[in-house]
Motif scaffolding. Structure first.
Motif, PDB file in Angstrom:
ATOM      1  N   HIS A 287       0.846  -1.200   0.000  1.00  0.00           N
ATOM      2  CA  HIS A 287       0.000   0.000   0.000  1.00  0.00           C
ATOM      3  C   HIS A 287       0.881   1.249   0.000  1.00  0.00           C
ATOM      4  O   HIS A 287       1.018   1.903  -1.028  1.00  0.00           O
ATOM      5  CB  HIS A 287      -0.939  -0.019   1.211  1.00  0.00           C
ATOM      6  CG  HIS A 287      -1.800   1.190   1.321  1.00  0.00           C
ATOM      7  ND1 HIS A 287      -2.101   1.784   2.535  1.00  0.00           N
ATOM      8  CD2 HIS A 287      -2.411   1.952   0.379  1.00  0.00           C
ATOM      9  CE1 HIS A 287      -2.868   2.833   2.324  1.00  0.00           C
ATOM     10  NE2 HIS A 287      -3.066   2.970   1.041  1.00  0.00           N
ATOM     11  N   VAL A 288       1.501   1.571   1.145  1.00  0.00           N
ATOM     12  CA  VAL A 288       2.399   2.726   1.196  1.00  0.00           C
ATOM     13  C   VAL A 288       3.753   2.385   1.802  1.00  0.00           C
ATOM     14  O   VAL A 288       4.521   3.288   2.141  1.00  0.00           O
ATOM     15  CB  VAL A 288       1.755   3.905   1.967  1.00  0.00           C
ATOM     16  CG1 VAL A 288       0.590   4.472   1.216  1.00  0.00           C
ATOM     17  CG2 VAL A 288       1.356   3.501   3.365  1.00  0.00           C
ATOM     18  N   GLY A 289       4.066   1.111   1.962  1.00  0.00           N
ATOM     19  CA  GLY A 289       5.411   0.733   2.372  1.00  0.00           C
ATOM     20  C   GLY A 289       5.639   0.533   3.848  1.00  0.00           C
ATOM     21  O   GLY A 289       6.785   0.436   4.285  1.00  0.00           O
ATOM     22  N   CYS A 306      -0.403  -0.080   9.804  1.00  0.00           N
ATOM     23  CA  CYS A 306      -0.658   1.317   9.414  1.00  0.00           C
ATOM     24  C   CYS A 306      -2.082   1.527   8.921  1.00  0.00           C
ATOM     25  O   CYS A 306      -2.774   2.430   9.375  1.00  0.00           O
ATOM     26  CB  CYS A 306       0.329   1.750   8.333  1.00  0.00           C
ATOM     27  SG  CYS A 306       2.033   1.868   8.921  1.00  0.00           S
ATOM     28  N   HIS A 307      -2.531   0.695   7.982  1.00  0.00           N
ATOM     29  CA  HIS A 307      -3.851   0.911   7.387  1.00  0.00           C
ATOM     30  C   HIS A 307      -4.660  -0.386   7.303  1.00  0.00           C
ATOM     31  O   HIS A 307      -5.611  -0.485   6.542  1.00  0.00           O
ATOM     32  CB  HIS A 307      -3.711   1.532   5.995  1.00  0.00           C
ATOM     33  CG  HIS A 307      -2.894   2.781   6.002  1.00  0.00           C
ATOM     34  ND1 HIS A 307      -1.572   2.816   5.601  1.00  0.00           N
ATOM     35  CD2 HIS A 307      -3.193   4.045   6.403  1.00  0.00           C
ATOM     36  CE1 HIS A 307      -1.104   4.027   5.737  1.00  0.00           C
ATOM     37  NE2 HIS A 307      -2.048   4.799   6.225  1.00  0.00           N
ATOM     38  N   GLY A 322      -8.431  -4.425   3.139  1.00  0.00           N
ATOM     39  CA  GLY A 322      -7.663  -3.204   3.245  1.00  0.00           C
ATOM     40  C   GLY A 322      -7.308  -2.586   1.905  1.00  0.00           C
ATOM     41  O   GLY A 322      -7.664  -3.104   0.841  1.00  0.00           O
ATOM     42  N   PRO A 323      -6.561  -1.491   1.935  1.00  0.00           N
ATOM     43  CA  PRO A 323      -6.292  -0.713   0.714  1.00  0.00           C
ATOM     44  C   PRO A 323      -5.149  -1.216  -0.148  1.00  0.00           C
ATOM     45  O   PRO A 323      -4.937  -0.678  -1.239  1.00  0.00           O
ATOM     46  CB  PRO A 323      -5.957   0.673   1.271  1.00  0.00           C
ATOM     47  CG  PRO A 323      -5.350   0.391   2.609  1.00  0.00           C
ATOM     48  CD  PRO A 323      -6.090  -0.806   3.150  1.00  0.00           C
ATOM     49  N   ALA A 324      -4.382  -2.199   0.299  1.00  0.00           N
ATOM     50  CA  ALA A 324      -3.280  -2.705  -0.528  1.00  0.00           C
ATOM     51  C   ALA A 324      -3.826  -3.226  -1.853  1.00  0.00           C
ATOM     52  O   ALA A 324      -4.894  -3.854  -1.906  1.00  0.00           O
ATOM     53  CB  ALA A 324      -2.522  -3.806   0.207  1.00  0.00           C
TER      54      ALA A 324
END
Length: 359
Positions: A287-289, A306-307, A322-324
């Protein structure tokens, strides 16, 4: 009991206040009205008003200087070298510049409102409001009165310095985005290509998997069922911070887990990527690392703190919540002649977030 009750009732009915006893009557609360207006020094002394105006726009100009210093500090103290002192100086001086910019705006605005703006109290009668033309005209008049009282339109130096300070305060944040997209250089032609940077890590055929951070090689027999081991390449422990230890570790970190072999869902081209139920996946969330480091033994899910992206370890680390946007890259592994876990190859796709364009 009946005689006592009758006596009390008779006593209450017959009670009358004595002529000399005062009876309090509840009067409505009187409106205290506004206290007498106290003039400020700036209201009485034109010189004091000029000093207050100068103080306000000086603070706003000081805010502009702080914003410019934050931008200059970003250039004067680069962090590309990765040295601890350079990172410290960069954070310190950029932070001081931004703090000065925001603090000066705040103090200037407060001093403006207390010393320069009109402070006379007034009462506004309330009435039913309707969306009529008269209501709109009254709103325009209210804005005009506020502009007159604040002096925003009349005191051009304060107004212009405030606008400049607000615009300049955003500039450091814009400049800091430069660090997210490094440019290519002749010495490093792929510096500005995130896909190329993340396509290759330190993993190579035959490199042993080692414990993070000790660098001690891992035997397959020591990995227990249900365990999760934080892993780095064995050669990484030999690098110093000046040689890019953190950069290489950020790409190569791996989480190693052991399941029952029959629990793994593996396509034919990946059946030799695991060993006796042991699988290795990149720890860098797609997602953002963020580091994916929470492993649920019962569900075999990996969780990003994180998310809250979740990945199914039994099924090629596919995203289940989730957003990944894509599964965690898998590191192909095997065992060498001494029983140590080693990499078959590097990752077959770039590690890390998936918001970049990928080949």
């Amino acid at each position: 009991m009946a005689h006592e009750s009758d006596a009390l009732e008779h006593e209450r009915a017959s009670w009358k206040p004595s002529p000399g006893l005062a009876v309090a009557v509840a009067d409505p609360v009187r409106n205290p009205e506004l206290p007498p207006h106290r003039e400020r020094m700036t209201d009485k002394d034109p010189a004091a008003m000029k000093r207050a105006v100068r103080t306000v726009y000086t603070l706003f100009y000081l805010s502009i200087a702080g914003s410019i210093w934050a931008i200059a500090a970003y250039m004067l103290f680069p962090i590309e070298s990765g040295e601890i002192l350079a990172i410290r100086d960069n954070n310190l001086f950029i932070g001081l510049g931004i703090a000065l910019a925001l603090l000066a705006i705040g103090i200037g605005a407060i001093h403006w409102s207390k010393a320069v703006m009109t402070d006379k109290e007034h009462a506004e009668p309330r009435h039913a409001t309707r969306g009529r033309d008269s209501t709109r005209e009254a709103a325009v008049e209210a804005f005009a009165a506020a502009n007159e009282e604040s002096g925003f339109g009349r005191r051009t130096v304060i107004r212009n310095s405030l606008i400049g300070a607000l615009v300049a305060s955003v500039a450091p944040a814009v400049v800091l985005f430069r660090g997210l997209a490094p440019f290519n250089t002749p010495e490093d032609p792929i510096a500005g290509d995130p896909v190329a940077l993340l396509e290759e890590t330190m993993w190579e055929p035959g490199m042993r998997l080692a414990h993070d951070p000790t660098g001690k090689p891992i035997r397959a027999a020591d990995v227990t069922l249900g365990s999760a081991v934080h892993v780095i390449p064995e050669a990484l422990a030999e690098l110093s911070h000046e040689e890019g230890y953190l950069d290489q570790k950020a790409k190569a970190i791996v989480l190693l887990m052991r399941l029952l072999p029959e629990q793994l869902i593996e396509p034919d081209d990946r059946k030799d990527w695991s060993y006796d139920g042991i699988v290795a996946y990149s720890k860098v969330c797609t997602h953002v690392g963020c580091p994916v480091a929470l492993y649920e033994q019962q569900t075999h899910h990996l969780l990003c703190p994180c998310h809250q992206s979740q990945f199914d370890v039994t099924d090629q680390a596919k995203v289940i919540f989730g957003p990944a946007a894509r599964p965690l890259p898998q590191l192909p592994i095997m065992v060498d002649d001494e029983g140590y876990l080693v990499a078959r190859s590097d990752f077959t796709e770039p590690v890390g977030p998936s918001f970049w364009e990928r080949h």
